[in-house]
Design an enzyme around this catalytic site. Structure first.
Site, PDB file in Angstrom:
ATOM      1  N   GLU A 183      -9.578  -4.508  -4.019  1.00  0.00           N
ATOM      2  CA  GLU A 183      -9.453  -3.516  -5.076  1.00  0.00           C
ATOM      3  C   GLU A 183      -8.934  -2.176  -4.545  1.00  0.00           C
ATOM      4  OE1 GLU A 183     -10.217  -3.839  -8.283  1.00  0.00           O
ATOM      5  OE2 GLU A 183     -10.464  -1.783  -8.998  1.00  0.00           O
ATOM      6  N   ASP A 184      -9.509  -1.737  -3.420  1.00  0.00           N
ATOM      7  CA  ASP A 184      -9.311  -0.341  -3.022  1.00  0.00           C
ATOM      8  C   ASP A 184      -8.502  -0.115  -1.753  1.00  0.00           C
ATOM      9  OD1 ASP A 184     -10.836   0.374  -5.159  1.00  0.00           O
ATOM     10  OD2 ASP A 184     -12.708   0.533  -4.033  1.00  0.00           O
TER      11      ASP A 184
END
Ligand code: MN
Length: 743
Positions: free
Chosen positions: A95-96
């Site tokens: 995700e990050d």
């Protein structure tokens, strides 16, 4: 092992803290965790630390703290194994950070990659839900749960993630706190409850309450603290004779007690309308037996027998979840006893195994499942959730309602005539039972016997009832059933059956009306049908067709209506909304009221007014209107040649119009009202609206039942202030109880 200085770019204190917590994670691992597994966990920790390097949370903490704490919750509080711990450590990586799902797959294999993928998808949905639109949220919840259905570990890790985010919520902005807390109580706490994670559920609910309702939270928690020593003394006194008796047996046991969650105390206060001081079961005592699987049931009942010798028990509050465990796997025996001090005390009796299931839920359940070979009602529950998810007709909000219901409800055990056990939500009726067995059985339900006695369809089942369903080939579901069925399955099946029946009725009704038109030698015309439906007071064409199918219409009514249409002369006022009143803009059209006849039968269809280009009418001209279609009125100057050409051919479409001067702009609105019927009330209301408040009524409908009325008025107002004044004024009329703006 690690160089403590500036580990992954962290300060010395931060590095120290990180290493300590990592060591703590290792201590929570199951004893039989292999060397390979430990190496895999190390590898995941290293990759996550490297990937999140330089990132910080809102609180200012290094980002890596978060996945590590989530992994600790998974291992320590949920009892999950290596696959889940590794996935938890990696859950925010895709995700990050710059790492991709392929990187995860290459290093950790397909299973972990697919769990991380599920978790990443959930984060995406949650972000979309930030729009704050309820139905969008419901839609996203649905997606989240679909993801969950792939592998229940996804949702267990997500719950751990949410728990840590709730524990660290104080550093977020107040808006985010509110949104996250609301999501937690709507979706995540019920999920934790359903998966048997009682501790996590309680903590999530308490934290949500803390942010959504801080005053209440603080009040209850300080009262719990204030009464702690008095409570401990009371419990010790209460337990003394029980311990004495237990020590005379060969039972191995331990006793614990704790206060219930703040949120559950709060719920009791609300539900039972009690003050904190009046709630007797703010704590529960647990007697936990060290027993073998063969003996545990008997041992629990032995303890039951001993403690009920010491104190009087309340038979109404005896709960036996040992003979029939809850759907989420919870097993325990709950007894409520009357203490010498005249206070009810709840005692929960269970084995170590049952206790672990109660604490760690789903994960522990599976650990023990192999031992007793029972099939899991939890599996059945997950299947029923899948059913809800896969129902494509459900609108998002209804879905959320169903889901919350499915997540919150407790089951009762009931039996088929052959003795097969079925778990149904509390409050289920015999019709729910029929549908739970088979849709056909429900669709042809005609009656039921409960414990060999004939009962009505809305009979609510009790724990242990034996139910025999009677059917008939010709019997069909009734709309009445929707008022009392409890299960989603029954509800949906009945709606589907009724819908099918209704569609057939509508088709039939339309056919009847078409035949009436032919009989009267009139052309069948949708617009006319719509007016006819309104004329008879039906909401839409469908209602009209249904009435026709039921034989409620005759051709005479249609004939009268058609005649009235031919002779009616249109006389409409209109006004021009242009800011520049000297040049009419042909693109402008507005809705206005019909003329001053209050006509409840009039069509509700807005009519477009178009200033025609050919003659550019302006204020002061003599005007004439021409319906270019039933919903569009062209405005011409009377001497316009184009108009005259058209009028020559379509004379019946010409209508009188005139400028409406010196009147402010008006807006259509609708108000609802209720009250006590009396003579002259309609006159008083309409007089007030049209004379005193100078507003045009377009539609006025009142329905009177047993001396009370409810109704609706559609009218025109200049602005919101005008509407508010109007509502306040109507409220002052004798007999009117409630007036409100309809949305
Ligand atoms: Mn996270």
């Amino acid at each position: 092992m690690y160089n403590m200085n500036n580990l992954f770019g962290l300060s010395e204190t931060e590095s120290k803290h990180l290493v300590n917590r990592y060591r703590y994670l290792l201590r929570t691992l199951r004893e039989n965790t292999s060397k390979e597994d430990r190496a895999l966990i190390r590898k995941a920790f290293n990759l996550a630390s490297e990937a999140h390097k330089g990132m910080r949370r809102y609180s200012g903490d290094p980002y890596i703290y978060h996945p590590l704490e989530v992994a600790i919750i998974c291992s320590e509080e949920i009892g999950l194994g290596t696959t889940s711990i590794v996935s938890a450590l990696l859950h925010d990586v895709v995700e990050d950070t710059d790492y991709t799902l392929d990187d995860i797959r290459n290093h950790f294999g397909d299973k972990i990659a697919s769990i991380v993928n599920g978790l990443t998808k959930i984060s995406d949905f949650m972000e979309m839900a930030e729009s704050n639109n309820t139905s969008a949220q419901a839609e996203n919840f649905r997606k989240i749960l679909i993801t969950m259905a792939d592998d229940v570990r996804v949702i267990l890790i997500k719950l751990a993630d949410r728990l840590h985010n709730m524990r660290t919520l104080q550093s977020m902005t107040p808006e985010k706190q509110q949104r996250i807390a609301a999501e937690t109580s709507i979706l995540f706490a019920p999920l934790a409850h359903r998966l048997g994670l009682y501790n996590i559920k309680s903590e999530l609910e308490d934290l949500a309450l803390k942010y959504n309702n801080p005053e209440t939270y603080n009040e209850i928690s300080s009262k719990i603290a204030e009464t702690a020593s008095e409570r401990d003394a009371f419990i010790k006194e209460f337990l003394k004779p029980i311990i004495e008796k237990l020590n005379q047996t060969d039972l191995k046991y331990k006793i614990t007690w704790r206060t219930k969650a703040i949120s559950s105390i709060y719920r009791k206060m609300i539900e039972k309308q009690l003050d904190f001081e009046d709630i007797y079961d703010i704590f529960a005592i647990r007697i936990i037996l060290d027993s073998t699987p063969e003996n545990e049931k008997g041992d629990c009942w032995r303890v039951y027998s001993i403690i009920t010798d010491v104190y009087t028990m309340n038979p109404e509050r005896l709960r036996d979840w040992i003979s029939v465990p809850k759907a989420n796997g919870y097993e325990s025996l709950h007894v409520t006893l009357m203490s010498d001090k005249g206070r009810w005390v709840e005692v929960q009796i269970r084995s170590e195994r049952m206790d672990e299931i109660a604490e760690k839920g789903y994960a522990a359940h599976w650990k023990y499942k192999e031992h007793n070979g029972k099939t899991s009602t939890l599996d059945e529950w997950l299947n029923s959730i899948r059913n809800i998810l896969e129902n494509p007709n459900e609108n998002a909000l209804e879905f959320l309602d169903d889901l919350r219901f499915a997540l919150f409800t407790d089951e009762i055990p009931v039996f088929t005539p052959k003795g097969k056990l079925l778990l149904l939500p509390k409050g289920s009726t015999v019709v729910d039972f029929a549908y739970a067995i088979h849709t056909d059985l429900g669709d042809h339900f005609i009656g039921a016997k409960v414990n060999h006695k004939l009962v009505p369809a809305n009979t609510i089942l009790k724990s242990g009832d034996q139910v025999d369903i009677l059917t008939s080939e010709t019997s069909r579901p009734s709309a009445e059933w929707l008022k009392f069925v409890k299960t989603t399955k029954a509800h949906n099946a009945i709606k589907t059956a009724l819908h099918k029946e209704e569609l057939a009725m509508v088709d039939y009704g339309q056919e009847i009306i078409e035949r009436m038109f032919t009989q009267l030698k009139e052309n069948y015309n949708e617009h006319l049908i719509q007016k006819f439906a309104k004329h008879l007071g039906y909401e839409n064409n469908k209602q009209l067709y249904l009435a026709a199918a039921k034989g409620l219409l005759d051709v005479k009514k249609l004939k009268q209506f058609l005649q009235s249409q031919h002779t009616s002369t249109f006389s409409r006022l209109f006004k021009h909304s242009s800011t520049n009143k000297n040049t009419a803009d042909n693109s402008q059209y507005i809705e206005i009221a019909t003329d001053d006849n209050i006509n409840a039968m009039d069509t509700n269809e807005p009519i477009k007014y178009v200033m025609s280009e050919c003659c550019d009418p302006i204020i002061g001209d003599n005007l004439i209107g021409f319906f270019s279609n039933p919903h569009t009125l062209e405005i011409h100057r009377t001497n316009c040649t184009k108009f005259q050409e058209k009028a020559a051919v379509f004379g019946n479409r010409v209508t009188k119009v005139k400028w409406e001067e010196n009147r402010p702009l008006e807006f259509k609105t609708s108000i609802g009202l209720e009250g006590r019927d009396r003579k002259g009330i309609v006159k008083d209301i309409s007089r007030l609206i049209s004379e005193e408040m100078n507003s045009n009524i377009r539609y006025f409908f009142l329905e009177v039942t047993e001396g009370t009325f409810s109704g609706e008025i559609k009218l025109y107002v200049n602005n919101i202030e005008h509407l508010k004044q109007l509502i306040e004024k109507i409220k002052t009329i004798d007999g009117v109880n409630k007036v409100y703006r309809k949305e």
